[in-house]
Design a protein around this motif. Structure first.
Motif, PDB file in Angstrom:
ATOM      1  N   GLY A 112       1.514 -24.493  35.387  1.00 53.48           N
ATOM      2  CA  GLY A 112       0.699 -24.759  34.780  1.00 53.48           C
ATOM      3  C   GLY A 112      -0.272 -24.544  33.724  1.00 53.48           C
ATOM      4  N   ALA A 113      -0.748 -23.136  34.628  1.00 51.73           N
ATOM      5  CA  ALA A 113      -1.387 -22.872  33.321  1.00 51.73           C
ATOM      6  C   ALA A 113      -0.807 -21.865  32.302  1.00 51.73           C
ATOM      7  CB  ALA A 113      -2.291 -21.049  34.701  1.00 51.73           C
ATOM      8  N   PRO A 114      -1.520 -21.261  31.248  1.00 56.09           N
ATOM      9  CA  PRO A 114      -0.656 -20.181  30.625  1.00 56.09           C
ATOM     10  C   PRO A 114       0.097 -19.356  30.737  1.00 56.09           C
ATOM     11  CG  PRO A 114      -3.309 -20.691  29.989  1.00 56.09           C
ATOM     12  CD  PRO A 114      -3.353 -20.945  31.104  1.00 56.09           C
ATOM     13  N   GLY A 115       1.659 -19.297  30.276  1.00 55.90           N
ATOM     14  CA  GLY A 115       1.989 -18.555  30.444  1.00 55.90           C
ATOM     15  C   GLY A 115       3.334 -19.002  31.337  1.00 55.90           C
ATOM     16  N   SER A 116       2.883 -20.288  32.027  1.00 55.82           N
ATOM     17  CA  SER A 116       3.952 -21.527  33.204  1.00 55.82           C
ATOM     18  C   SER A 116       3.967 -22.179  31.934  1.00 55.82           C
ATOM     19  CB  SER A 116       2.930 -22.283  34.295  1.00 55.82           C
ATOM     20  OG  SER A 116       3.527 -22.637  34.832  1.00 55.82           O
ATOM     21  N   SER A 117       5.136 -22.538  31.683  1.00 55.81           N
ATOM     22  CA  SER A 117       6.063 -24.444  32.157  1.00 55.81           C
ATOM     23  C   SER A 117       6.633 -25.253  32.706  1.00 55.81           C
ATOM     24  CB  SER A 117       7.672 -23.480  30.475  1.00 55.81           C
ATOM     25  OG  SER A 117       8.401 -23.232  31.376  1.00 55.81           O
ATOM     26  N   ARG A 118       6.435 -25.530  33.657  1.00 55.63           N
ATOM     27  CA  ARG A 118       6.798 -25.569  34.543  1.00 55.63           C
ATOM     28  C   ARG A 118       6.188 -26.955  34.419  1.00 55.63           C
ATOM     29  NH1 ARG A 118       6.216 -27.215  39.817  1.00 55.63           N
ATOM     30  NH2 ARG A 118       4.425 -25.570  40.140  1.00 55.63           N
ATOM     31  N   PRO A 119       6.499 -28.374  34.594  1.00 56.18           N
ATOM     32  CA  PRO A 119       6.277 -29.671  34.310  1.00 56.18           C
ATOM     33  C   PRO A 119       5.483 -30.344  35.215  1.00 56.18           C
ATOM     34  CG  PRO A 119       7.866 -29.813  33.185  1.00 56.18           C
ATOM     35  CD  PRO A 119       7.900 -28.825  33.759  1.00 56.18           C
ATOM     36  N   GLU A 177     -13.019 -28.012  22.704  1.00 58.15           N
ATOM     37  CA  GLU A 177     -12.881 -26.800  22.223  1.00 58.15           C
ATOM     38  C   GLU A 177     -13.854 -26.214  23.570  1.00 58.15           C
ATOM     39  OE1 GLU A 177     -14.273 -24.567  19.574  1.00 58.15           O
ATOM     40  OE2 GLU A 177     -13.334 -25.093  17.405  1.00 58.15           O
ATOM     41  N   GLU A 178     -14.228 -26.224  23.768  1.00 55.58           N
ATOM     42  CA  GLU A 178     -15.390 -26.375  25.054  1.00 55.58           C
ATOM     43  C   GLU A 178     -14.957 -27.032  26.372  1.00 55.58           C
ATOM     44  OE1 GLU A 178     -18.715 -27.247  24.689  1.00 55.58           O
ATOM     45  OE2 GLU A 178     -19.305 -26.176  23.422  1.00 55.58           O
ATOM     46  N   GLU A 179     -13.799 -27.935  26.532  1.00 52.36           N
ATOM     47  CA  GLU A 179     -13.069 -28.406  27.687  1.00 52.36           C
ATOM     48  C   GLU A 179     -12.028 -27.918  27.781  1.00 52.36           C
ATOM     49  OE1 GLU A 179     -10.263 -31.978  27.176  1.00 52.36           O
ATOM     50  OE2 GLU A 179     -12.769 -33.084  27.160  1.00 52.36           O
ATOM     51  N   ILE A 180     -10.761 -27.053  26.519  1.00 51.09           N
ATOM     52  CA  ILE A 180     -10.069 -26.254  26.576  1.00 51.09           C
ATOM     53  C   ILE A 180      -9.968 -25.346  27.302  1.00 51.09           C
ATOM     54  CG2 ILE A 180      -8.178 -25.727  25.254  1.00 51.09           C
ATOM     55  CD1 ILE A 180      -7.962 -28.649  23.668  1.00 51.09           C
ATOM     56  N   GLU A 181     -11.057 -24.382  26.536  1.00 50.57           N
ATOM     57  CA  GLU A 181     -11.435 -23.064  27.470  1.00 50.57           C
ATOM     58  C   GLU A 181     -11.877 -23.151  28.956  1.00 50.57           C
ATOM     59  OE1 GLU A 181     -14.672 -21.782  24.671  1.00 50.57           O
ATOM     60  OE2 GLU A 181     -12.961 -21.818  23.343  1.00 50.57           O
ATOM     61  N   GLU A 182     -12.841 -24.185  29.354  1.00 51.98           N
ATOM     62  CA  GLU A 182     -12.889 -24.604  30.750  1.00 51.98           C
ATOM     63  C   GLU A 182     -11.644 -24.423  31.222  1.00 51.98           C
ATOM     64  OE1 GLU A 182     -15.562 -26.934  33.841  1.00 51.98           O
ATOM     65  OE2 GLU A 182     -16.127 -27.727  31.373  1.00 51.98           O
ATOM     66  N   GLU A 183     -11.023 -25.593  31.302  1.00 54.56           N
ATOM     67  CA  GLU A 183      -9.529 -25.904  31.753  1.00 54.56           C
ATOM     68  C   GLU A 183      -9.001 -24.272  32.080  1.00 54.56           C
ATOM     69  OE1 GLU A 183      -5.622 -28.466  31.091  1.00 54.56           O
ATOM     70  OE2 GLU A 183      -7.570 -29.354  30.072  1.00 54.56           O
ATOM     71  N   MET A 184      -8.672 -23.484  31.038  1.00 54.58           N
ATOM     72  CA  MET A 184      -7.965 -22.246  30.491  1.00 54.58           C
ATOM     73  C   MET A 184      -8.678 -21.138  31.922  1.00 54.58           C
ATOM     74  SD  MET A 184      -6.458 -21.970  27.085  1.00 54.58           S
ATOM     75  CE  MET A 184      -5.704 -20.277  26.873  1.00 54.58           C
ATOM     76  N   ARG A 185      -9.858 -21.055  31.617  1.00 48.30           N
ATOM     77  CA  ARG A 185     -10.836 -20.530  33.014  1.00 48.30           C
ATOM     78  C   ARG A 185     -10.219 -20.885  34.112  1.00 48.30           C
ATOM     79  NH1 ARG A 185     -14.866 -20.662  28.841  1.00 48.30           N
ATOM     80  NH2 ARG A 185     -15.579 -22.533  30.283  1.00 48.30           N
ATOM     81  N   ASP A 186     -10.349 -21.961  34.472  1.00 46.19           N
ATOM     82  CA  ASP A 186     -10.119 -22.479  35.954  1.00 46.19           C
ATOM     83  C   ASP A 186      -8.837 -21.911  36.429  1.00 46.19           C
ATOM     84  OD1 ASP A 186     -12.426 -23.590  35.628  1.00 46.19           O
ATOM     85  OD2 ASP A 186     -12.409 -25.673  35.289  1.00 46.19           O
ATOM     86  N   LYS A 234      -1.553 -31.270  27.322  1.00 44.96           N
ATOM     87  CA  LYS A 234      -0.872 -29.662  27.551  1.00 44.96           C
ATOM     88  C   LYS A 234       0.609 -30.028  27.457  1.00 44.96           C
ATOM     89  CE  LYS A 234      -1.851 -27.022  29.920  1.00 44.96           C
ATOM     90  NZ  LYS A 234      -2.437 -26.628  31.340  1.00 44.96           N
ATOM     91  N   TYR A 235       1.471 -29.721  26.293  1.00 47.48           N
ATOM     92  CA  TYR A 235       2.487 -29.762  26.052  1.00 47.48           C
ATOM     93  C   TYR A 235       3.266 -28.150  25.438  1.00 47.48           C
ATOM     94  CZ  TYR A 235       1.808 -34.677  25.504  1.00 47.48           C
ATOM     95  OH  TYR A 235       1.143 -35.653  26.043  1.00 47.48           O
ATOM     96  N   LYS A 236       4.823 -28.535  26.142  1.00 50.09           N
ATOM     97  CA  LYS A 236       5.525 -27.492  25.964  1.00 50.09           C
ATOM     98  C   LYS A 236       6.468 -27.506  24.538  1.00 50.09           C
ATOM     99  CE  LYS A 236       9.335 -24.518  28.035  1.00 50.09           C
ATOM    100  NZ  LYS A 236      10.941 -25.336  26.893  1.00 50.09           N
TER     101      LYS A 236
END
Length: 313
Positions: free
Chosen positions: A184-191, A167-176, A223-225
């Protein structure tokens, strides 16, 4: 200090997909059992996880360990601790010759529950009652509460179960990604990762033999669409399980697909006699002779949408 590598020791075991909506609890119990064993040099097995904790002794001992760690954190980081809820009240319990199911065992468990409510402020949706553990009335809530206790303890520097570390790893990835505006950030679907779907995910996707399979495209590592929308999900391998980060918790990939893949959902509804509730697709061969799709309030399918923010519990 406990060695985190012990918790990761079984991460390379072969993948065993979940086969029911309740088996995600097995993944969590495995994680919590190995975490407890690492912290306190115990030998708790997943098959007897609840039995090992039903006297309340290990639970109360852990609560007091969280208290000590939290107070030490408060001394070293007073400014950070001022913004946190710091537990302080010692949990009184009896540790010798406690018989499972006895009044003393129930009292120990009750004292741990009181500490969770009053000192940690754990919300009711994640709490359990004494009989939930002693009489196995609600295994899920006990597991969720213990996972939340581990989550709170990790904020003070305690070793966390692998699920919490993920969870912490995912949250850090999203913040970065949000800070950098990275692809590939939240809201983007481009591989952004040309590498193929990982074998564990491919194995579970391969369980469906439909000509038009439910789409699941790798965007980047872990991370997957999914589906026909731009929804992104985070996937992690936990020992023999493939887990999906859903809302405020976790689900298994197989159970997640059972709820969101029209084909799997149709098969599941057919096996349980609830065909009218399934949002199947006309492309799915299983939907050929089924009645018209039923809709919930507002005209939406009752099965939900991929990646929704509603917690799975």
């Amino acid at each position: 200090m406990a060695d985190p590598s012990h918790i990761q020791s079984a991460a390379s075991k072969s993948i065993r997909p979940f086969r029911s909506s309740e088996e995600y609890l097995e993944a969590m119990k495995e994680d919590l059992a190995e975490w407890f064993n690492t912290l306190y040099d115990l030998d708790i097995q997943v098959d007897t996880f609840l039995e090992s904790l039903e006297t309340g002794c290990h639970l109360c001992r852990h609560a007091n360990n969280v208290n000590r760690t939290a107070l030490d954190f408060q001394e070293r980081h007073p400014e950070a601790a001022a913004r946190m809820r710091v537990p302080q009240n010692e949990v009184v319990f009896q540790a010798k010759n406690v018989v499972p199911g006895s009044f003393i065992a129930r009292d120990n468990v009750s004292n741990f529950i009181q500490w969770c409510r009053q000192d940690l402020g754990i919300q009711d949706v994640l709490m359990f009652e004494t009989n939930d553990l002693v009489l196995r009335k609600n295994e899920k809530n006990f597991v969720l509460c213990l996972l939340e206790v581990a989550r709170r303890g990790s904020k003070f520097g305690m070793l966390a179960p692998m699920l919490i570390q993920m969870e912490e790893e995912i949250e850090e990835e999203m913040r970065d990604q949000m800070a950098e505006g990275a692809p590939g950030a939240p809201g983007s679907s481009r591989p952004t990762d040309p590498s193929p779907v990982c074998p564990q995910v491919r194995e579970i996707l391969g369980c469906c033999s439909c000509p038009s399979q439910f789409p699941m495209v790798k965007v980047s590592e872990g991370k997957y669409k999914v589906g026909d929308s731009n929804t992104l999900i985070f996937v992690r391998v936990l020992r023999s399980h493939v887990m999906v980060r859903v809302g405020g918790g976790w689900d298994t990939l197989e159970h997640y697909l059972d709820k969101h893949d029209p084909c799997r959902c149709a098969a599941l509804c057919e096996s349980t006699g609830t065909l009218q509730r399934c949002p199947w697709s006309p492309k799915c061969p299983m939907a050929r002779d089924l009645p018209p799709r039923a809709a919930g309030p507002g005209g939406h399918s009752s099965c939900g949408s991929p990646g929704g923010s509603r917690p799975w519990w």
